[in-house]
Each structure stands twice: as structure tokens, then as C-alpha cells.
Design a protein around this motif. Structure first.
Motif, mmCIF file in Angstrom:
data_model
loop_
_atom_site.group_PDB
_atom_site.id
_atom_site.type_symbol
_atom_site.label_atom_id
_atom_site.label_comp_id
_atom_site.label_asym_id
_atom_site.label_seq_id
_atom_site.Cartn_x
_atom_site.Cartn_y
_atom_site.Cartn_z
ATOM 1 N N UNK A 1 6.946 9.603 -14.539
ATOM 2 C CA UNK A 1 7.022 10.191 -13.194
ATOM 3 C C UNK A 1 5.818 9.800 -12.358
ATOM 4 N N UNK A 2 4.635 9.781 -12.983
ATOM 5 C CA UNK A 2 3.418 9.417 -12.254
ATOM 6 C C UNK A 2 3.473 7.961 -11.791
ATOM 7 N N UNK A 3 3.934 7.059 -12.666
ATOM 8 C CA UNK A 3 4.033 5.639 -12.296
ATOM 9 C C UNK A 3 5.066 5.454 -11.190
ATOM 10 N N UNK A 4 6.209 6.113 -11.325
ATOM 11 C CA UNK A 4 7.281 6.006 -10.328
ATOM 12 C C UNK A 4 6.790 6.484 -8.965
ATOM 13 N N UNK A 5 6.095 7.600 -8.961
ATOM 14 C CA UNK A 5 5.561 8.174 -7.714
ATOM 15 C C UNK A 5 4.556 7.233 -7.079
ATOM 16 N N UNK A 6 3.645 6.695 -7.892
ATOM 17 C CA UNK A 6 2.579 5.861 -7.331
ATOM 18 C C UNK A 6 3.109 4.513 -6.835
ATOM 19 N N UNK A 7 4.063 3.932 -7.546
ATOM 20 C CA UNK A 7 4.648 2.659 -7.097
ATOM 21 C C UNK A 7 5.249 2.818 -5.701
ATOM 22 N N UNK A 8 5.929 3.931 -5.459
ATOM 23 C CA UNK A 8 6.520 4.172 -4.146
ATOM 24 C C UNK A 8 5.495 4.367 -3.047
ATOM 25 N N UNK A 9 4.283 4.799 -3.416
ATOM 26 C CA UNK A 9 3.242 5.053 -2.431
ATOM 27 C C UNK A 9 2.535 3.783 -1.956
ATOM 28 N N UNK B 1 0.501 3.262 1.531
ATOM 29 C CA UNK B 1 -0.962 3.189 1.532
ATOM 30 C C UNK B 1 -1.439 1.974 2.329
ATOM 31 N N UNK B 2 -0.714 0.867 2.210
ATOM 32 C CA UNK B 2 -1.084 -0.346 2.942
ATOM 33 C C UNK B 2 -0.951 -0.129 4.450
ATOM 34 N N UNK B 3 0.096 0.600 4.860
ATOM 35 C CA UNK B 3 0.262 0.888 6.291
ATOM 36 C C UNK B 3 -0.899 1.723 6.822
ATOM 37 N N UNK B 4 -1.314 2.723 6.039
ATOM 38 C CA UNK B 4 -2.445 3.564 6.465
ATOM 39 C C UNK B 4 -3.740 2.745 6.450
ATOM 40 N N UNK B 5 -3.876 1.868 5.460
ATOM 41 C CA UNK B 5 -5.058 0.991 5.393
ATOM 42 C C UNK B 5 -5.186 0.139 6.656
ATOM 43 N N UNK B 6 -4.076 -0.417 7.106
ATOM 44 C CA UNK B 6 -4.116 -1.294 8.275
ATOM 45 C C UNK B 6 -4.407 -0.532 9.568
ATOM 46 N N UNK B 7 -4.169 0.762 9.583
ATOM 47 C CA UNK B 7 -4.420 1.573 10.772
ATOM 48 C C UNK B 7 -5.770 2.297 10.717
ATOM 49 N N UNK B 8 -6.402 2.302 9.528
ATOM 50 C CA UNK B 8 -7.612 3.113 9.339
ATOM 51 C C UNK B 8 -8.746 2.644 10.232
ATOM 52 N N UNK C 1 -11.660 1.644 3.028
ATOM 53 C CA UNK C 1 -11.949 1.241 1.650
ATOM 54 C C UNK C 1 -11.060 2.006 0.666
ATOM 55 N N UNK C 2 -10.911 3.330 0.880
ATOM 56 C CA UNK C 2 -10.123 4.161 -0.050
ATOM 57 C C UNK C 2 -8.672 3.705 -0.101
ATOM 58 N N UNK C 3 -8.052 3.541 1.068
ATOM 59 C CA UNK C 3 -6.646 3.157 1.077
ATOM 60 C C UNK C 3 -6.453 1.696 0.699
ATOM 61 N N UNK C 4 -7.485 0.856 0.860
ATOM 62 C CA UNK C 4 -7.407 -0.516 0.365
ATOM 63 C C UNK C 4 -7.349 -0.524 -1.155
ATOM 64 N N UNK C 5 -8.169 0.318 -1.779
ATOM 65 C CA UNK C 5 -8.149 0.417 -3.248
ATOM 66 C C UNK C 5 -6.819 0.984 -3.731
ATOM 67 N N UNK C 6 -6.322 2.006 -3.037
ATOM 68 C CA UNK C 6 -5.065 2.637 -3.461
ATOM 69 C C UNK C 6 -3.865 1.719 -3.277
ATOM 70 N N UNK C 7 -3.911 0.819 -2.287
ATOM 71 C CA UNK C 7 -2.750 -0.045 -1.999
ATOM 72 C C UNK C 7 -2.711 -1.305 -2.846
#
Length: 485
Positions: free
Chosen positions: A173-181, A185-192, A199-205
């Protein structure tokens, strides 16, 4: 004569464009917390404090702080454990099973349901660990080489099966949830704007670029994980039910438990999804994405699974009568007419009678009634687990051993505290992560030729009548309507 099907109502209302979807959902992450979110988090943190105090008392003074006795040696701890595991089931069902069945309406609610699954499993895991008395030795349940002698896990115990089933469920469930995110995360990174946020959303994406190859891999992995997760919907609560069904205790020793527990888990899980979604759509103003149609569809699933649970209740009584085993018969008579009759009555009222109101369209599409109904269902499902566990134990074969169970203040504090833990985690998730899957929502917007994603029922219907057939278009291509003014 040509029959033209009516155009379905859109799953996203308000004539949203692709930019609107990104703006509306990212805004919740980028904006400062509003007062409603702060108020909800304050309440959740208060109950989280109660949880930490109750854990301290349990670990420091021992299990004697709970209301257990020699006869009822399982009570609120295992009741809460089964209740929380059941709540986590709707997330996997919405994410995996509805994805495989191509149910597009899941797009607006799947991420919050997946997060709910993860947080509910974390809350559930607290109770068996604390019940060990020495939680720092919890790793003893795993088979590993050790220097403490011939200590080894008992693979014949359903309690060990729980460890493997729930840890597998949590991991997938954790992997499935994170893959969808990742794409979001990349969209938020590009707008940050800020350095830390970028930096945070770049690492997460994980360096997501949105290339065709990346999207192809993303969809492939999602389908694989959906296929892996689907058996878990059935297996996890089946194994949890075997904690009881493999025993010889009257009221537990029955083969109906696995399907009965699975239906009850989906029932309570969808009730909690409804509770969370109705709060989320108000706090974050997402009424255009979590619509009345979503609420009605979830109500229908809740009604069906509630009816299955009602049939299981009746079947239990029939099997007890048909078995002609007096101990089994007494266990069920005692549930309905014994000292805990009020818990049984609450269970039947909340789980069997109340959900039948959903047959009425006015109830299905009513937000206040649905919110109240979802809470009533989860109260009823908690009482179901309490009835199964406590009423089967408090009167056994020896009348001299009969005893009543009363929860201590620490029992109550642990239960209320896990609610605080759950809502704290969910509120933090809803603030710092996109609570709706932007990438999937964008695929279900209605299209017109002129102005991109939008929806106009009259024009869409006229276009459907005059639209020529397009041969050779891929199934995934967006539908285009010619406008005839």
C-alpha cells in the motif's frame, strides 16, 4: 432509427481546465494553513497527547493498567486492532480493484483513501505491540538467527500470520500510494518558489520529467501493483479473522468469518472514506472534484457491503441453531439477551438497519445525512468487533469463571488517542501532499474543440448527435465534440 445515449454528468464540475486542476490542488499545498485546518489539527493534537500519555502508562506500569481480567484477556486492544485494519481496506479496494475495473470515478478519492489505509494500519499495529507488555522485544515475532537459544517463531499461530499479512499489506500500500504521488510532486516542484520547498519536492519526485517513456512505465507499474494488491483485499482480513476462527471458543469457531470479516472491512472502510472526504471537500473547498456523484457511488457500495454483513449476522444464528451444539447456541443467545445486549442492539441498528436508508435517493445525495450515516456505520462496526470478542469470552464453560469486562481510563485513552494519531497524520498529509491525484483527474475532464477541457451539457449532447464516427482513433484519445451553434 438511431438511439442516442444520454451524456453522463461530469465527474469534475465547474468547467475546469487543465490549469484549473493544477492551480486548485497545488494551492492547498502552497498556501498558508487556513483557520479550519489549524482548528482541526489542534483537536487532533490534543487527542494525540492523550495517546502518548496512555502509552506511557501502559509501558511503564504494565498491562494491568487495562481493564482485562483472567476471563476476558482480550478486549479493547484486539477490538481496536481489528477495527483499524478493517478501516484500511477501502483504500486498497478503491486504488487497486476499481483501477482494474476502469472505474474513473475513483480518481478524485483514491489518494486520500490510500493515505487512510497507511495511517489506519499504523494505528492498528500499535495494539498488538503494546499488548506484548514488553514492546521493545516486538522483533521476536520475526524469524531471525539469534544467540538467545532455540527461540523461533511459531508458524502454526494465526497471530504470526497476522504479522506477515499486515506487514505485506502495509508495504504494498505504501509503494502504491507513493508511486501515484511522484508526478504530482513534480508539478509542485516546478511551481515552488522557496529553496526548501523546491529541494524537498525535487527529492520526493525522484527527478520526474514527464516523458512519454516515464508515463508508460508509471502506468505499467500501477497496473502491476494493482494486480498484487487485489488479493490482499481478500487475504489480509481473512487472516485476521483466523485469529478467532481457528480457535475452539463458541462464537468464534466458524467458517463464515473470512468472507464476513472482508465484507465488514470494506463496509467500515468506505464509511471512513466518506467521513474524510466530506470533511476534506469543505476544509479545502474541493466541491468541484469530490462531487455528489462520488458520494452517491460510495454510498451504494456501503449499502451493498452492509447488506452482506447483515446476511452474515443471520447466518451465524442459523448455523448455531442447525449445529445443535448447546454451547454454540448459548453464545449467540447470550449476545442478544445477556448483559451486553445493548452492544448487540447497537451493532444491529448501526450496521443492518441504518444503511438501508441509502436505498432512498434523497439520502444518497444528501451530504449531512451521509456524514451522519458514515459515523454511525463506524460506531456499529466497532461494536461488532466488541460483541464478537468480549461476549464470546466473558461467559465460558465454567459459570464460576464468568466475569464482566469494563474498560479502564487507559483503555479509553488508547482508543481515543489512536483517533488523534490518525487524524493528525491525515491532516498533515492533506496540507503538505496533494490530496487529490491531479494526473488522473486531468484524464477525466470533458473536452471540446475550442477551449480545451470544459463541459456544456447542451452542446455536448448536440455534438454527440452530429459527431461523425472516427475510425482508427486509440481508446485513450480524448473525446472531441464539434460545436454546432
Amino acid at each position: 432509427m438511431q438511439h442516442v445515449s444520454a451524456v453522463r454528468e461530469p465527474l469534475v464540475t465547474g468547467g475546469k481546465t487543465l490549469h484549473d486542476v493544477t492551480q486548485d490542488i497545488c494551492y492547498q499545498v502552497e498556501a498558508k494553513p487556513n483557520l479550519r485546518w489549524m482548528a482541526a489539527l489542534s483537536v487532533a493534537l490534543f487527542f494525540l497527547g492523550i495517546f502518548f500519555y496512555s502509552v506511557y502508562r501502559t509501558v511503564w506500569y504494565g498491562i494491568g493498567e487495562w481493564g482485562l481480567n483472567k476471563t476476558v484477556n482480550w478486549a479493547w486492544d484486539i477490538t481496536n486492532f481489528v477495527w483499524w485494519v478493517g478501516i484500511g481496506h477501502a483504500g486498497t479496494l478503491i486504488s487497486a480493484v476499481l483501477l482494474l475495473f476502469r472505474q474513473k470515478w475513483r480518481s478524485s478519492i483514491n489518494r486520500a483513501a490510500e493515505a487512510m489505509t497507511i495511517f489506519a494500519v499504523i494505528c492498528a499495529a500499535m495494539f498488538p505491540v503494546l499488548h506484548m507488555g514488553r514492546p521493545w522485544l516486538a522483533f521476536y515475532v520475526f524469524p531471525f538467527q539469534n544467540t538467545l537459544g532455540s527461540l523461533w517463531a511459531n508458524f502454526n499461530s494465526p497471530l504470526l500470520w497476522d504479522v506477515f499479512a499486515i506487514s505485506t499489506y502495509f508495504t504494498v500500500s505504501l509503494v502504491f500510494w507513493y508511486i501515484g504521488l511522484i508526478p504530482d510532486f513534480a508539478s509542485i516542484r516546478d511551481r515552488a518558489k522557496g529553496t526548501i520547498a523546491k529541494f524537498s519536492y525535487s527529492m520526493l519526485s525522484f527527478g520526474w520529467k514527464g516523458s512519454a517513456k516515464a508515463w508508460s512505465r508509471y502506468e505499467t507499474v500501477s497496473l502491476i501493483l494493482a494486480g498484487v494488491s487485489t488479493p490482499l483485499v481478500l487475504s489480509v482480513h481473512t487472516i485476521v479473522s483466523m485469529d478467532f476462527a481457528t480457535s475452539v471458543v463458541p462464537g468464534w469457531h466458524t467458517t463464515i468469518f473470512p468472507p464476513y470479516f472482508v465484507a465488514g472491512a470494506i463496509f467500515s472502510g468506505f464509511a471512513m472514506v466518506l467521513t474524510l472526504m466530506l470533511i476534506t471537500r469543505v476544509v479545502f473547498r474541493l466541491e468541484d472534484y469530490i462531487t455528489l456523484e462520488h458520494i452517491a457511488l460510495m454510498n451504494k457500495i456501503m449499502m451493498v457491503t452492509g447488506s452482506i454483513v447483515g446476511v452474515a449476522y443471520i447466518t451465524e444464528f442459523f448455523i448455531a441453531w442447525y449445529s445443535q451444539v448447546e454451547f454454540e447456541q448459548y453464545a449467540f443467545i447470550n449476545r442478544a439477551t445477556g448483559p451486553y445486549w445493548w452492544a448487540y442492539a447497537a451493532m444491529m441498528t448501526c450496521n443492518v438497519i441504518t444503511p438501508q436508508l441509502v436505498w432512498f435517493r434523497r439520502v444518497r445525495y444528501s451530504i449531512p445525512l451521509t456524514f451522519v450515516l458514515s459515523i454511525i456505520v463506524n460506531i456499529g462496526m466497532w461494536f461488532e468487533r466488541f460483541v464478537i470478542i468480549v461476549t464470546s469470552l466473558h461467559r465460558d464453560y465454567l459459570p464460576s469463571s464468568w466475569a464482566m469486562f469494563s474498560p479502564s481510563i487507559i483503555d479509553i485513552g488508547l482508543y481515543v488517542g489512536t483517533l488523534g494519531l490518525f487524524f493528525t497524520l491525515f491532516l498533515l498529509f492533506a496540507k503538505f501532499f496533494p490530496v487529490i491525484n491531479m494526473a488522473e483527474v486531468k484524464t477525466i475532464l470533458k473536452y471540446t474543440v475550442d477551449n480545451g477541457p470544459t463541459y456544456n451539457p447542451e452542446k455536448a449532447h448536440a455534438a454527440q448527435v452530429h459527431q461523425p464516427a472516427i475510425h482508427g482513433a486509440p481508446a485513450s484519445a480524448p473525446v472531441t465534440y464539434n460545436q454546432h451553434d
